[in-house]
Design an enzyme around this catalytic site. Structure first.
Site, PDB file in Angstrom:
ATOM      1  N   ASP A  11       0.889  -1.164   0.000  1.00 58.64           N
ATOM      2  CA  ASP A  11       0.000   0.000   0.000  1.00 58.64           C
ATOM      3  C   ASP A  11       0.924   1.210   0.000  1.00 58.64           C
ATOM      4  OD1 ASP A  11      -1.501   2.186   0.711  1.00 58.64           O
ATOM      5  OD2 ASP A  11      -2.363   1.285   2.526  1.00 58.64           O
ATOM      6  N   TYR A 228       2.073   0.663  15.204  1.00 58.77           N
ATOM      7  CA  TYR A 228       0.956   0.412  14.308  1.00 58.77           C
ATOM      8  C   TYR A 228       1.149   1.131  12.972  1.00 58.77           C
ATOM      9  CZ  TYR A 228      -3.515   0.498  12.110  1.00 58.77           C
ATOM     10  OH  TYR A 228      -4.497   0.363  11.177  1.00 58.77           O
ATOM     11  N   LYS A 231      -2.856  -2.705   8.806  1.00 60.83           N
ATOM     12  CA  LYS A 231      -2.773  -4.158   8.742  1.00 60.83           C
ATOM     13  C   LYS A 231      -1.998  -4.558   7.490  1.00 60.83           C
ATOM     14  CE  LYS A 231      -4.882  -6.270  12.217  1.00 60.83           C
ATOM     15  NZ  LYS A 231      -4.017  -6.349  13.385  1.00 60.83           N
ATOM     16  N   ASP A 233      -2.701  -6.821   5.103  1.00 57.32           N
ATOM     17  CA  ASP A 233      -3.440  -6.998   3.863  1.00 57.32           C
ATOM     18  C   ASP A 233      -2.766  -8.045   2.974  1.00 57.32           C
ATOM     19  OD1 ASP A 233      -4.972  -5.044   5.010  1.00 57.32           O
ATOM     20  OD2 ASP A 233      -4.020  -3.423   3.907  1.00 57.32           O
ATOM     21  N   GLN A 241      -6.665 -28.396  -8.939  1.00 57.67           N
ATOM     22  CA  GLN A 241      -7.041 -29.524  -9.814  1.00 57.67           C
ATOM     23  C   GLN A 241      -5.980 -30.624  -9.870  1.00 57.67           C
ATOM     24  OE1 GLN A 241     -10.616 -27.507 -10.735  1.00 57.67           O
ATOM     25  NE2 GLN A 241     -10.130 -29.575 -11.352  1.00 57.67           N
ATOM     26  N   SER A 242      -6.378 -31.751 -10.480  1.00 53.80           N
ATOM     27  CA  SER A 242      -5.490 -32.914 -10.708  1.00 53.80           C
ATOM     28  C   SER A 242      -4.689 -33.297  -9.470  1.00 53.80           C
ATOM     29  CB  SER A 242      -4.494 -32.648 -11.847  1.00 53.80           C
ATOM     30  OG  SER A 242      -5.138 -32.231 -12.986  1.00 53.80           O
TER      31      SER A 242
HETATM   32  C1  F6R Z   1      -6.839  -0.221   8.425  1.00 59.83           C
HETATM   33  C2  F6R Z   1      -6.724   1.055   7.726  1.00 59.83           C
HETATM   34  C3  F6R Z   1      -7.604   2.167   8.088  1.00 59.83           C
HETATM   35  C4  F6R Z   1      -6.865   3.206   8.917  1.00 59.83           C
HETATM   36  C5  F6R Z   1      -7.798   4.349   9.360  1.00 59.83           C
HETATM   37  C6  F6R Z   1      -7.044   5.438  10.109  1.00 59.83           C
HETATM   38  O1  F6R Z   1      -5.886  -1.134   8.000  1.00 59.83           O
HETATM   39  O2  F6R Z   1      -5.869   1.223   6.878  1.00 59.83           O
HETATM   40  O3  F6R Z   1      -8.759   1.727   8.754  1.00 59.83           O
HETATM   41  O4  F6R Z   1      -6.282   2.622  10.032  1.00 59.83           O
HETATM   42  O5  F6R Z   1      -8.407   4.946   8.246  1.00 59.83           O
HETATM   43  O6  F6R Z   1      -6.019   5.864   9.314  1.00 59.83           O
HETATM   44  P1  F6R Z   1      -5.020   7.038   9.699  1.00 59.83           P
HETATM   45  O7  F6R Z   1      -4.420   6.662  11.017  1.00 59.83           O
HETATM   46  O8  F6R Z   1      -4.037   7.030   8.587  1.00 59.83           O
HETATM   47  O9  F6R Z   1      -5.832   8.283   9.775  1.00 59.83           O
HETATM   48 MG    MG Z   2      -3.659   2.402   3.387  1.00 63.88          MG
HETATM   49 MG    MG Z   3      -4.762  -1.960   2.663  1.00 64.57          MG
END
Ligand code: F6R
Ligand code: MG
Ligand code: MG
Length: 371
Positions: A11, A228, A231, A233, A241-242
């Site tokens: 991402d 943090y 996630k 993702d 198959q087979s």
């Molecule tokens: C979960 C995700 C979103 C952000 C949320 C807050 O994986 O990407 O739910 O955690 O939008 O984002 P920030 O902290 O960037 O404002």
């Molecule tokens: Mg993102």
């Molecule tokens: Mg994502």
């Protein structure tokens, strides 16, 4: 011929917020992939995506963990990050955790699932791409596909599957791995893979062969970054198959929108909703978490496809059920079990709030503990 399938994803900027990918990033990824194919670095490619994550699906002959392939992916994500900055995309460069590439993508942010195998006369493969969840999300469906006869009737009636499969499980906390044989060690294995925040199926093998038949990305961003950062993702590839699960057996586990961790701020339980490629855009409460399934036939390393496997009507009930579960869970607001338990929140605001309030927590007096 021996072929390597590499799915490398990141991402590097969301459109809008964390919901989708801007066309400029898509174009950038595609230009780079086309160039790599022209130069002969890769045999073929498809640019996949789910939510705000772009997946470079590539075939080549260089094996997994190849420096040139990883460098190419890293540089492509860097260029996409520039495009993301140019268009003011949200969280530009979010998954690129270091400044410079150092030989391999391990620990650098992007997720990758790669496997090398001898291409069969016909080689159907499904690439699953997810958004708003974590790598352990693949434990449940992999178990169903390769070890549960109620999902995969082939385990019962196809003589070439009847022996069962081997699962390589990683302990992401201790950084160890173990192989389980199923069906014999099914109950032992479930003790671990039933805790998908820590134990994650990395590969599945046939018995008596070290050639993988399924692979997942197991990178956990918060373990790499120590904080943090959204996630992970994850992505997964499953050969079909087979003597392996039929395409329909590989898709079947997703007819039940089982619960995964992720969703808003990576801090909630939610239903895992299978969607068609046009619906891969998490919106409600940044979710619910979702998965697309891209079906390919490989031909001399060429990716013939994709077919949008969850675009099919037969997944409508799973989607409906997922939305009902989403309604039900959302009403819990900040309460568990919608919100993840505290130990899984340790990379969010929890430690700071605890630090701020710690002086104000006083010992209980006159409780049963005193006696
Ligand atoms: C979960 C995700 C979103 C952000 C949320 C807050 O994986 O990407 O739910 O955690 O939008 O984002 P920030 O902290 O960037 O404002
Ligand atoms: Mg993102
Ligand atoms: Mg994502």
């Amino acid at each position: 011929m021996k072929v390597t399938l590499s799915i490398i994803k990141a991402d590097v900027g969301g459109f809008v917020g964390h919901s989708d990918v801007h066309p400029a990033l898509r174009a950038c990824a595609e230009d780079n992939l086309a160039e790599a194919k022209k130069k002969g670095l890769i045999i073929d490619y498809y640019r996949g995506e789910c939510g705000d994550d772009v997946a470079l699906i590539m075939t080549h002959d260089k094996g997994p963990d190849n420096q040139e392939i990883h460098r190419f992916a890293w540089e492509t994500f860097e260029k996409m990050t520039e495009a993301a900055r140019e268009y003011g995309q949200y969280g530009a460069g979010q998954d690129l955790l270091t400044d410079a590439f150092s030989g391999n993508l391990r620990g650098m942010g992007p997720g990758f699932a790669e496997m090398e195998f001898e291409e069969r006369a016909s080689e159907p493969i499904i690439c699953f791409l997810a958004d708003k969840t974590e790598p352990g999300a693949w434990n449940y469906p992999l178990f169903k596909m390769f070890a549960d006869p109620f999902n995969t009737i082939g385990l019962v009636i196809d003589p070439s599957m009847h022996e069962g499969f081997r699962f390589e499980v990683h302990d992401l906390q201790e950084e160890t791995k173990i192989i389980f044989n199923t069906p014999e060690e099914m109950y032992d294995m479930l003790v671990f893979i039933g805790a998908p925040g820590r134990f994650v199926i990395k590969h599945v093998f046939r018995k008596g062969s070290d050639e993988p038949v399924a692979v997942t990305s197991t990178q956990r961003l918060f373990l790499m970054a120590g904080r943090y950062v959204g996630k992970d993702d994850p992505v997964m590839a499953v050969r079909c198959q087979s003597g392996l699960p039929a395409v329909g057996e590989a898709l079947e586990p997703f007819a039940f929108p089982y619960t995964v961790s992720g969703w808003m701020r990576g801090s909630h339980h939610g239903p895992f909703m299978p969607v068609g490629m046009d619906d891969d855009t998490p919106t409600r409460f940044d979710g619910p978490p979702r998965v697309v399934a891209l079906g390919f036939q490989l031909k001399d390393g060429m990716l013939v496809g994709p077919r949008d496997m969850f675009g099919d009507k037969s997944y409508d009930n799973a989607r409906r059920q997922a939305l009902d579960v989403a309604d039900y869970l959302r009403r819990h607001g900040p309460f568990e079990p919608h919100r993840l338990p505290l130990d899984e929140m340790e990379y969010t605001t929890m430690p700071k709030v605890m630090e701020k309030l710690k002086e104000r927590f006083k010992k209980l007096e006159g409780t049963e503990r005193d006696h």
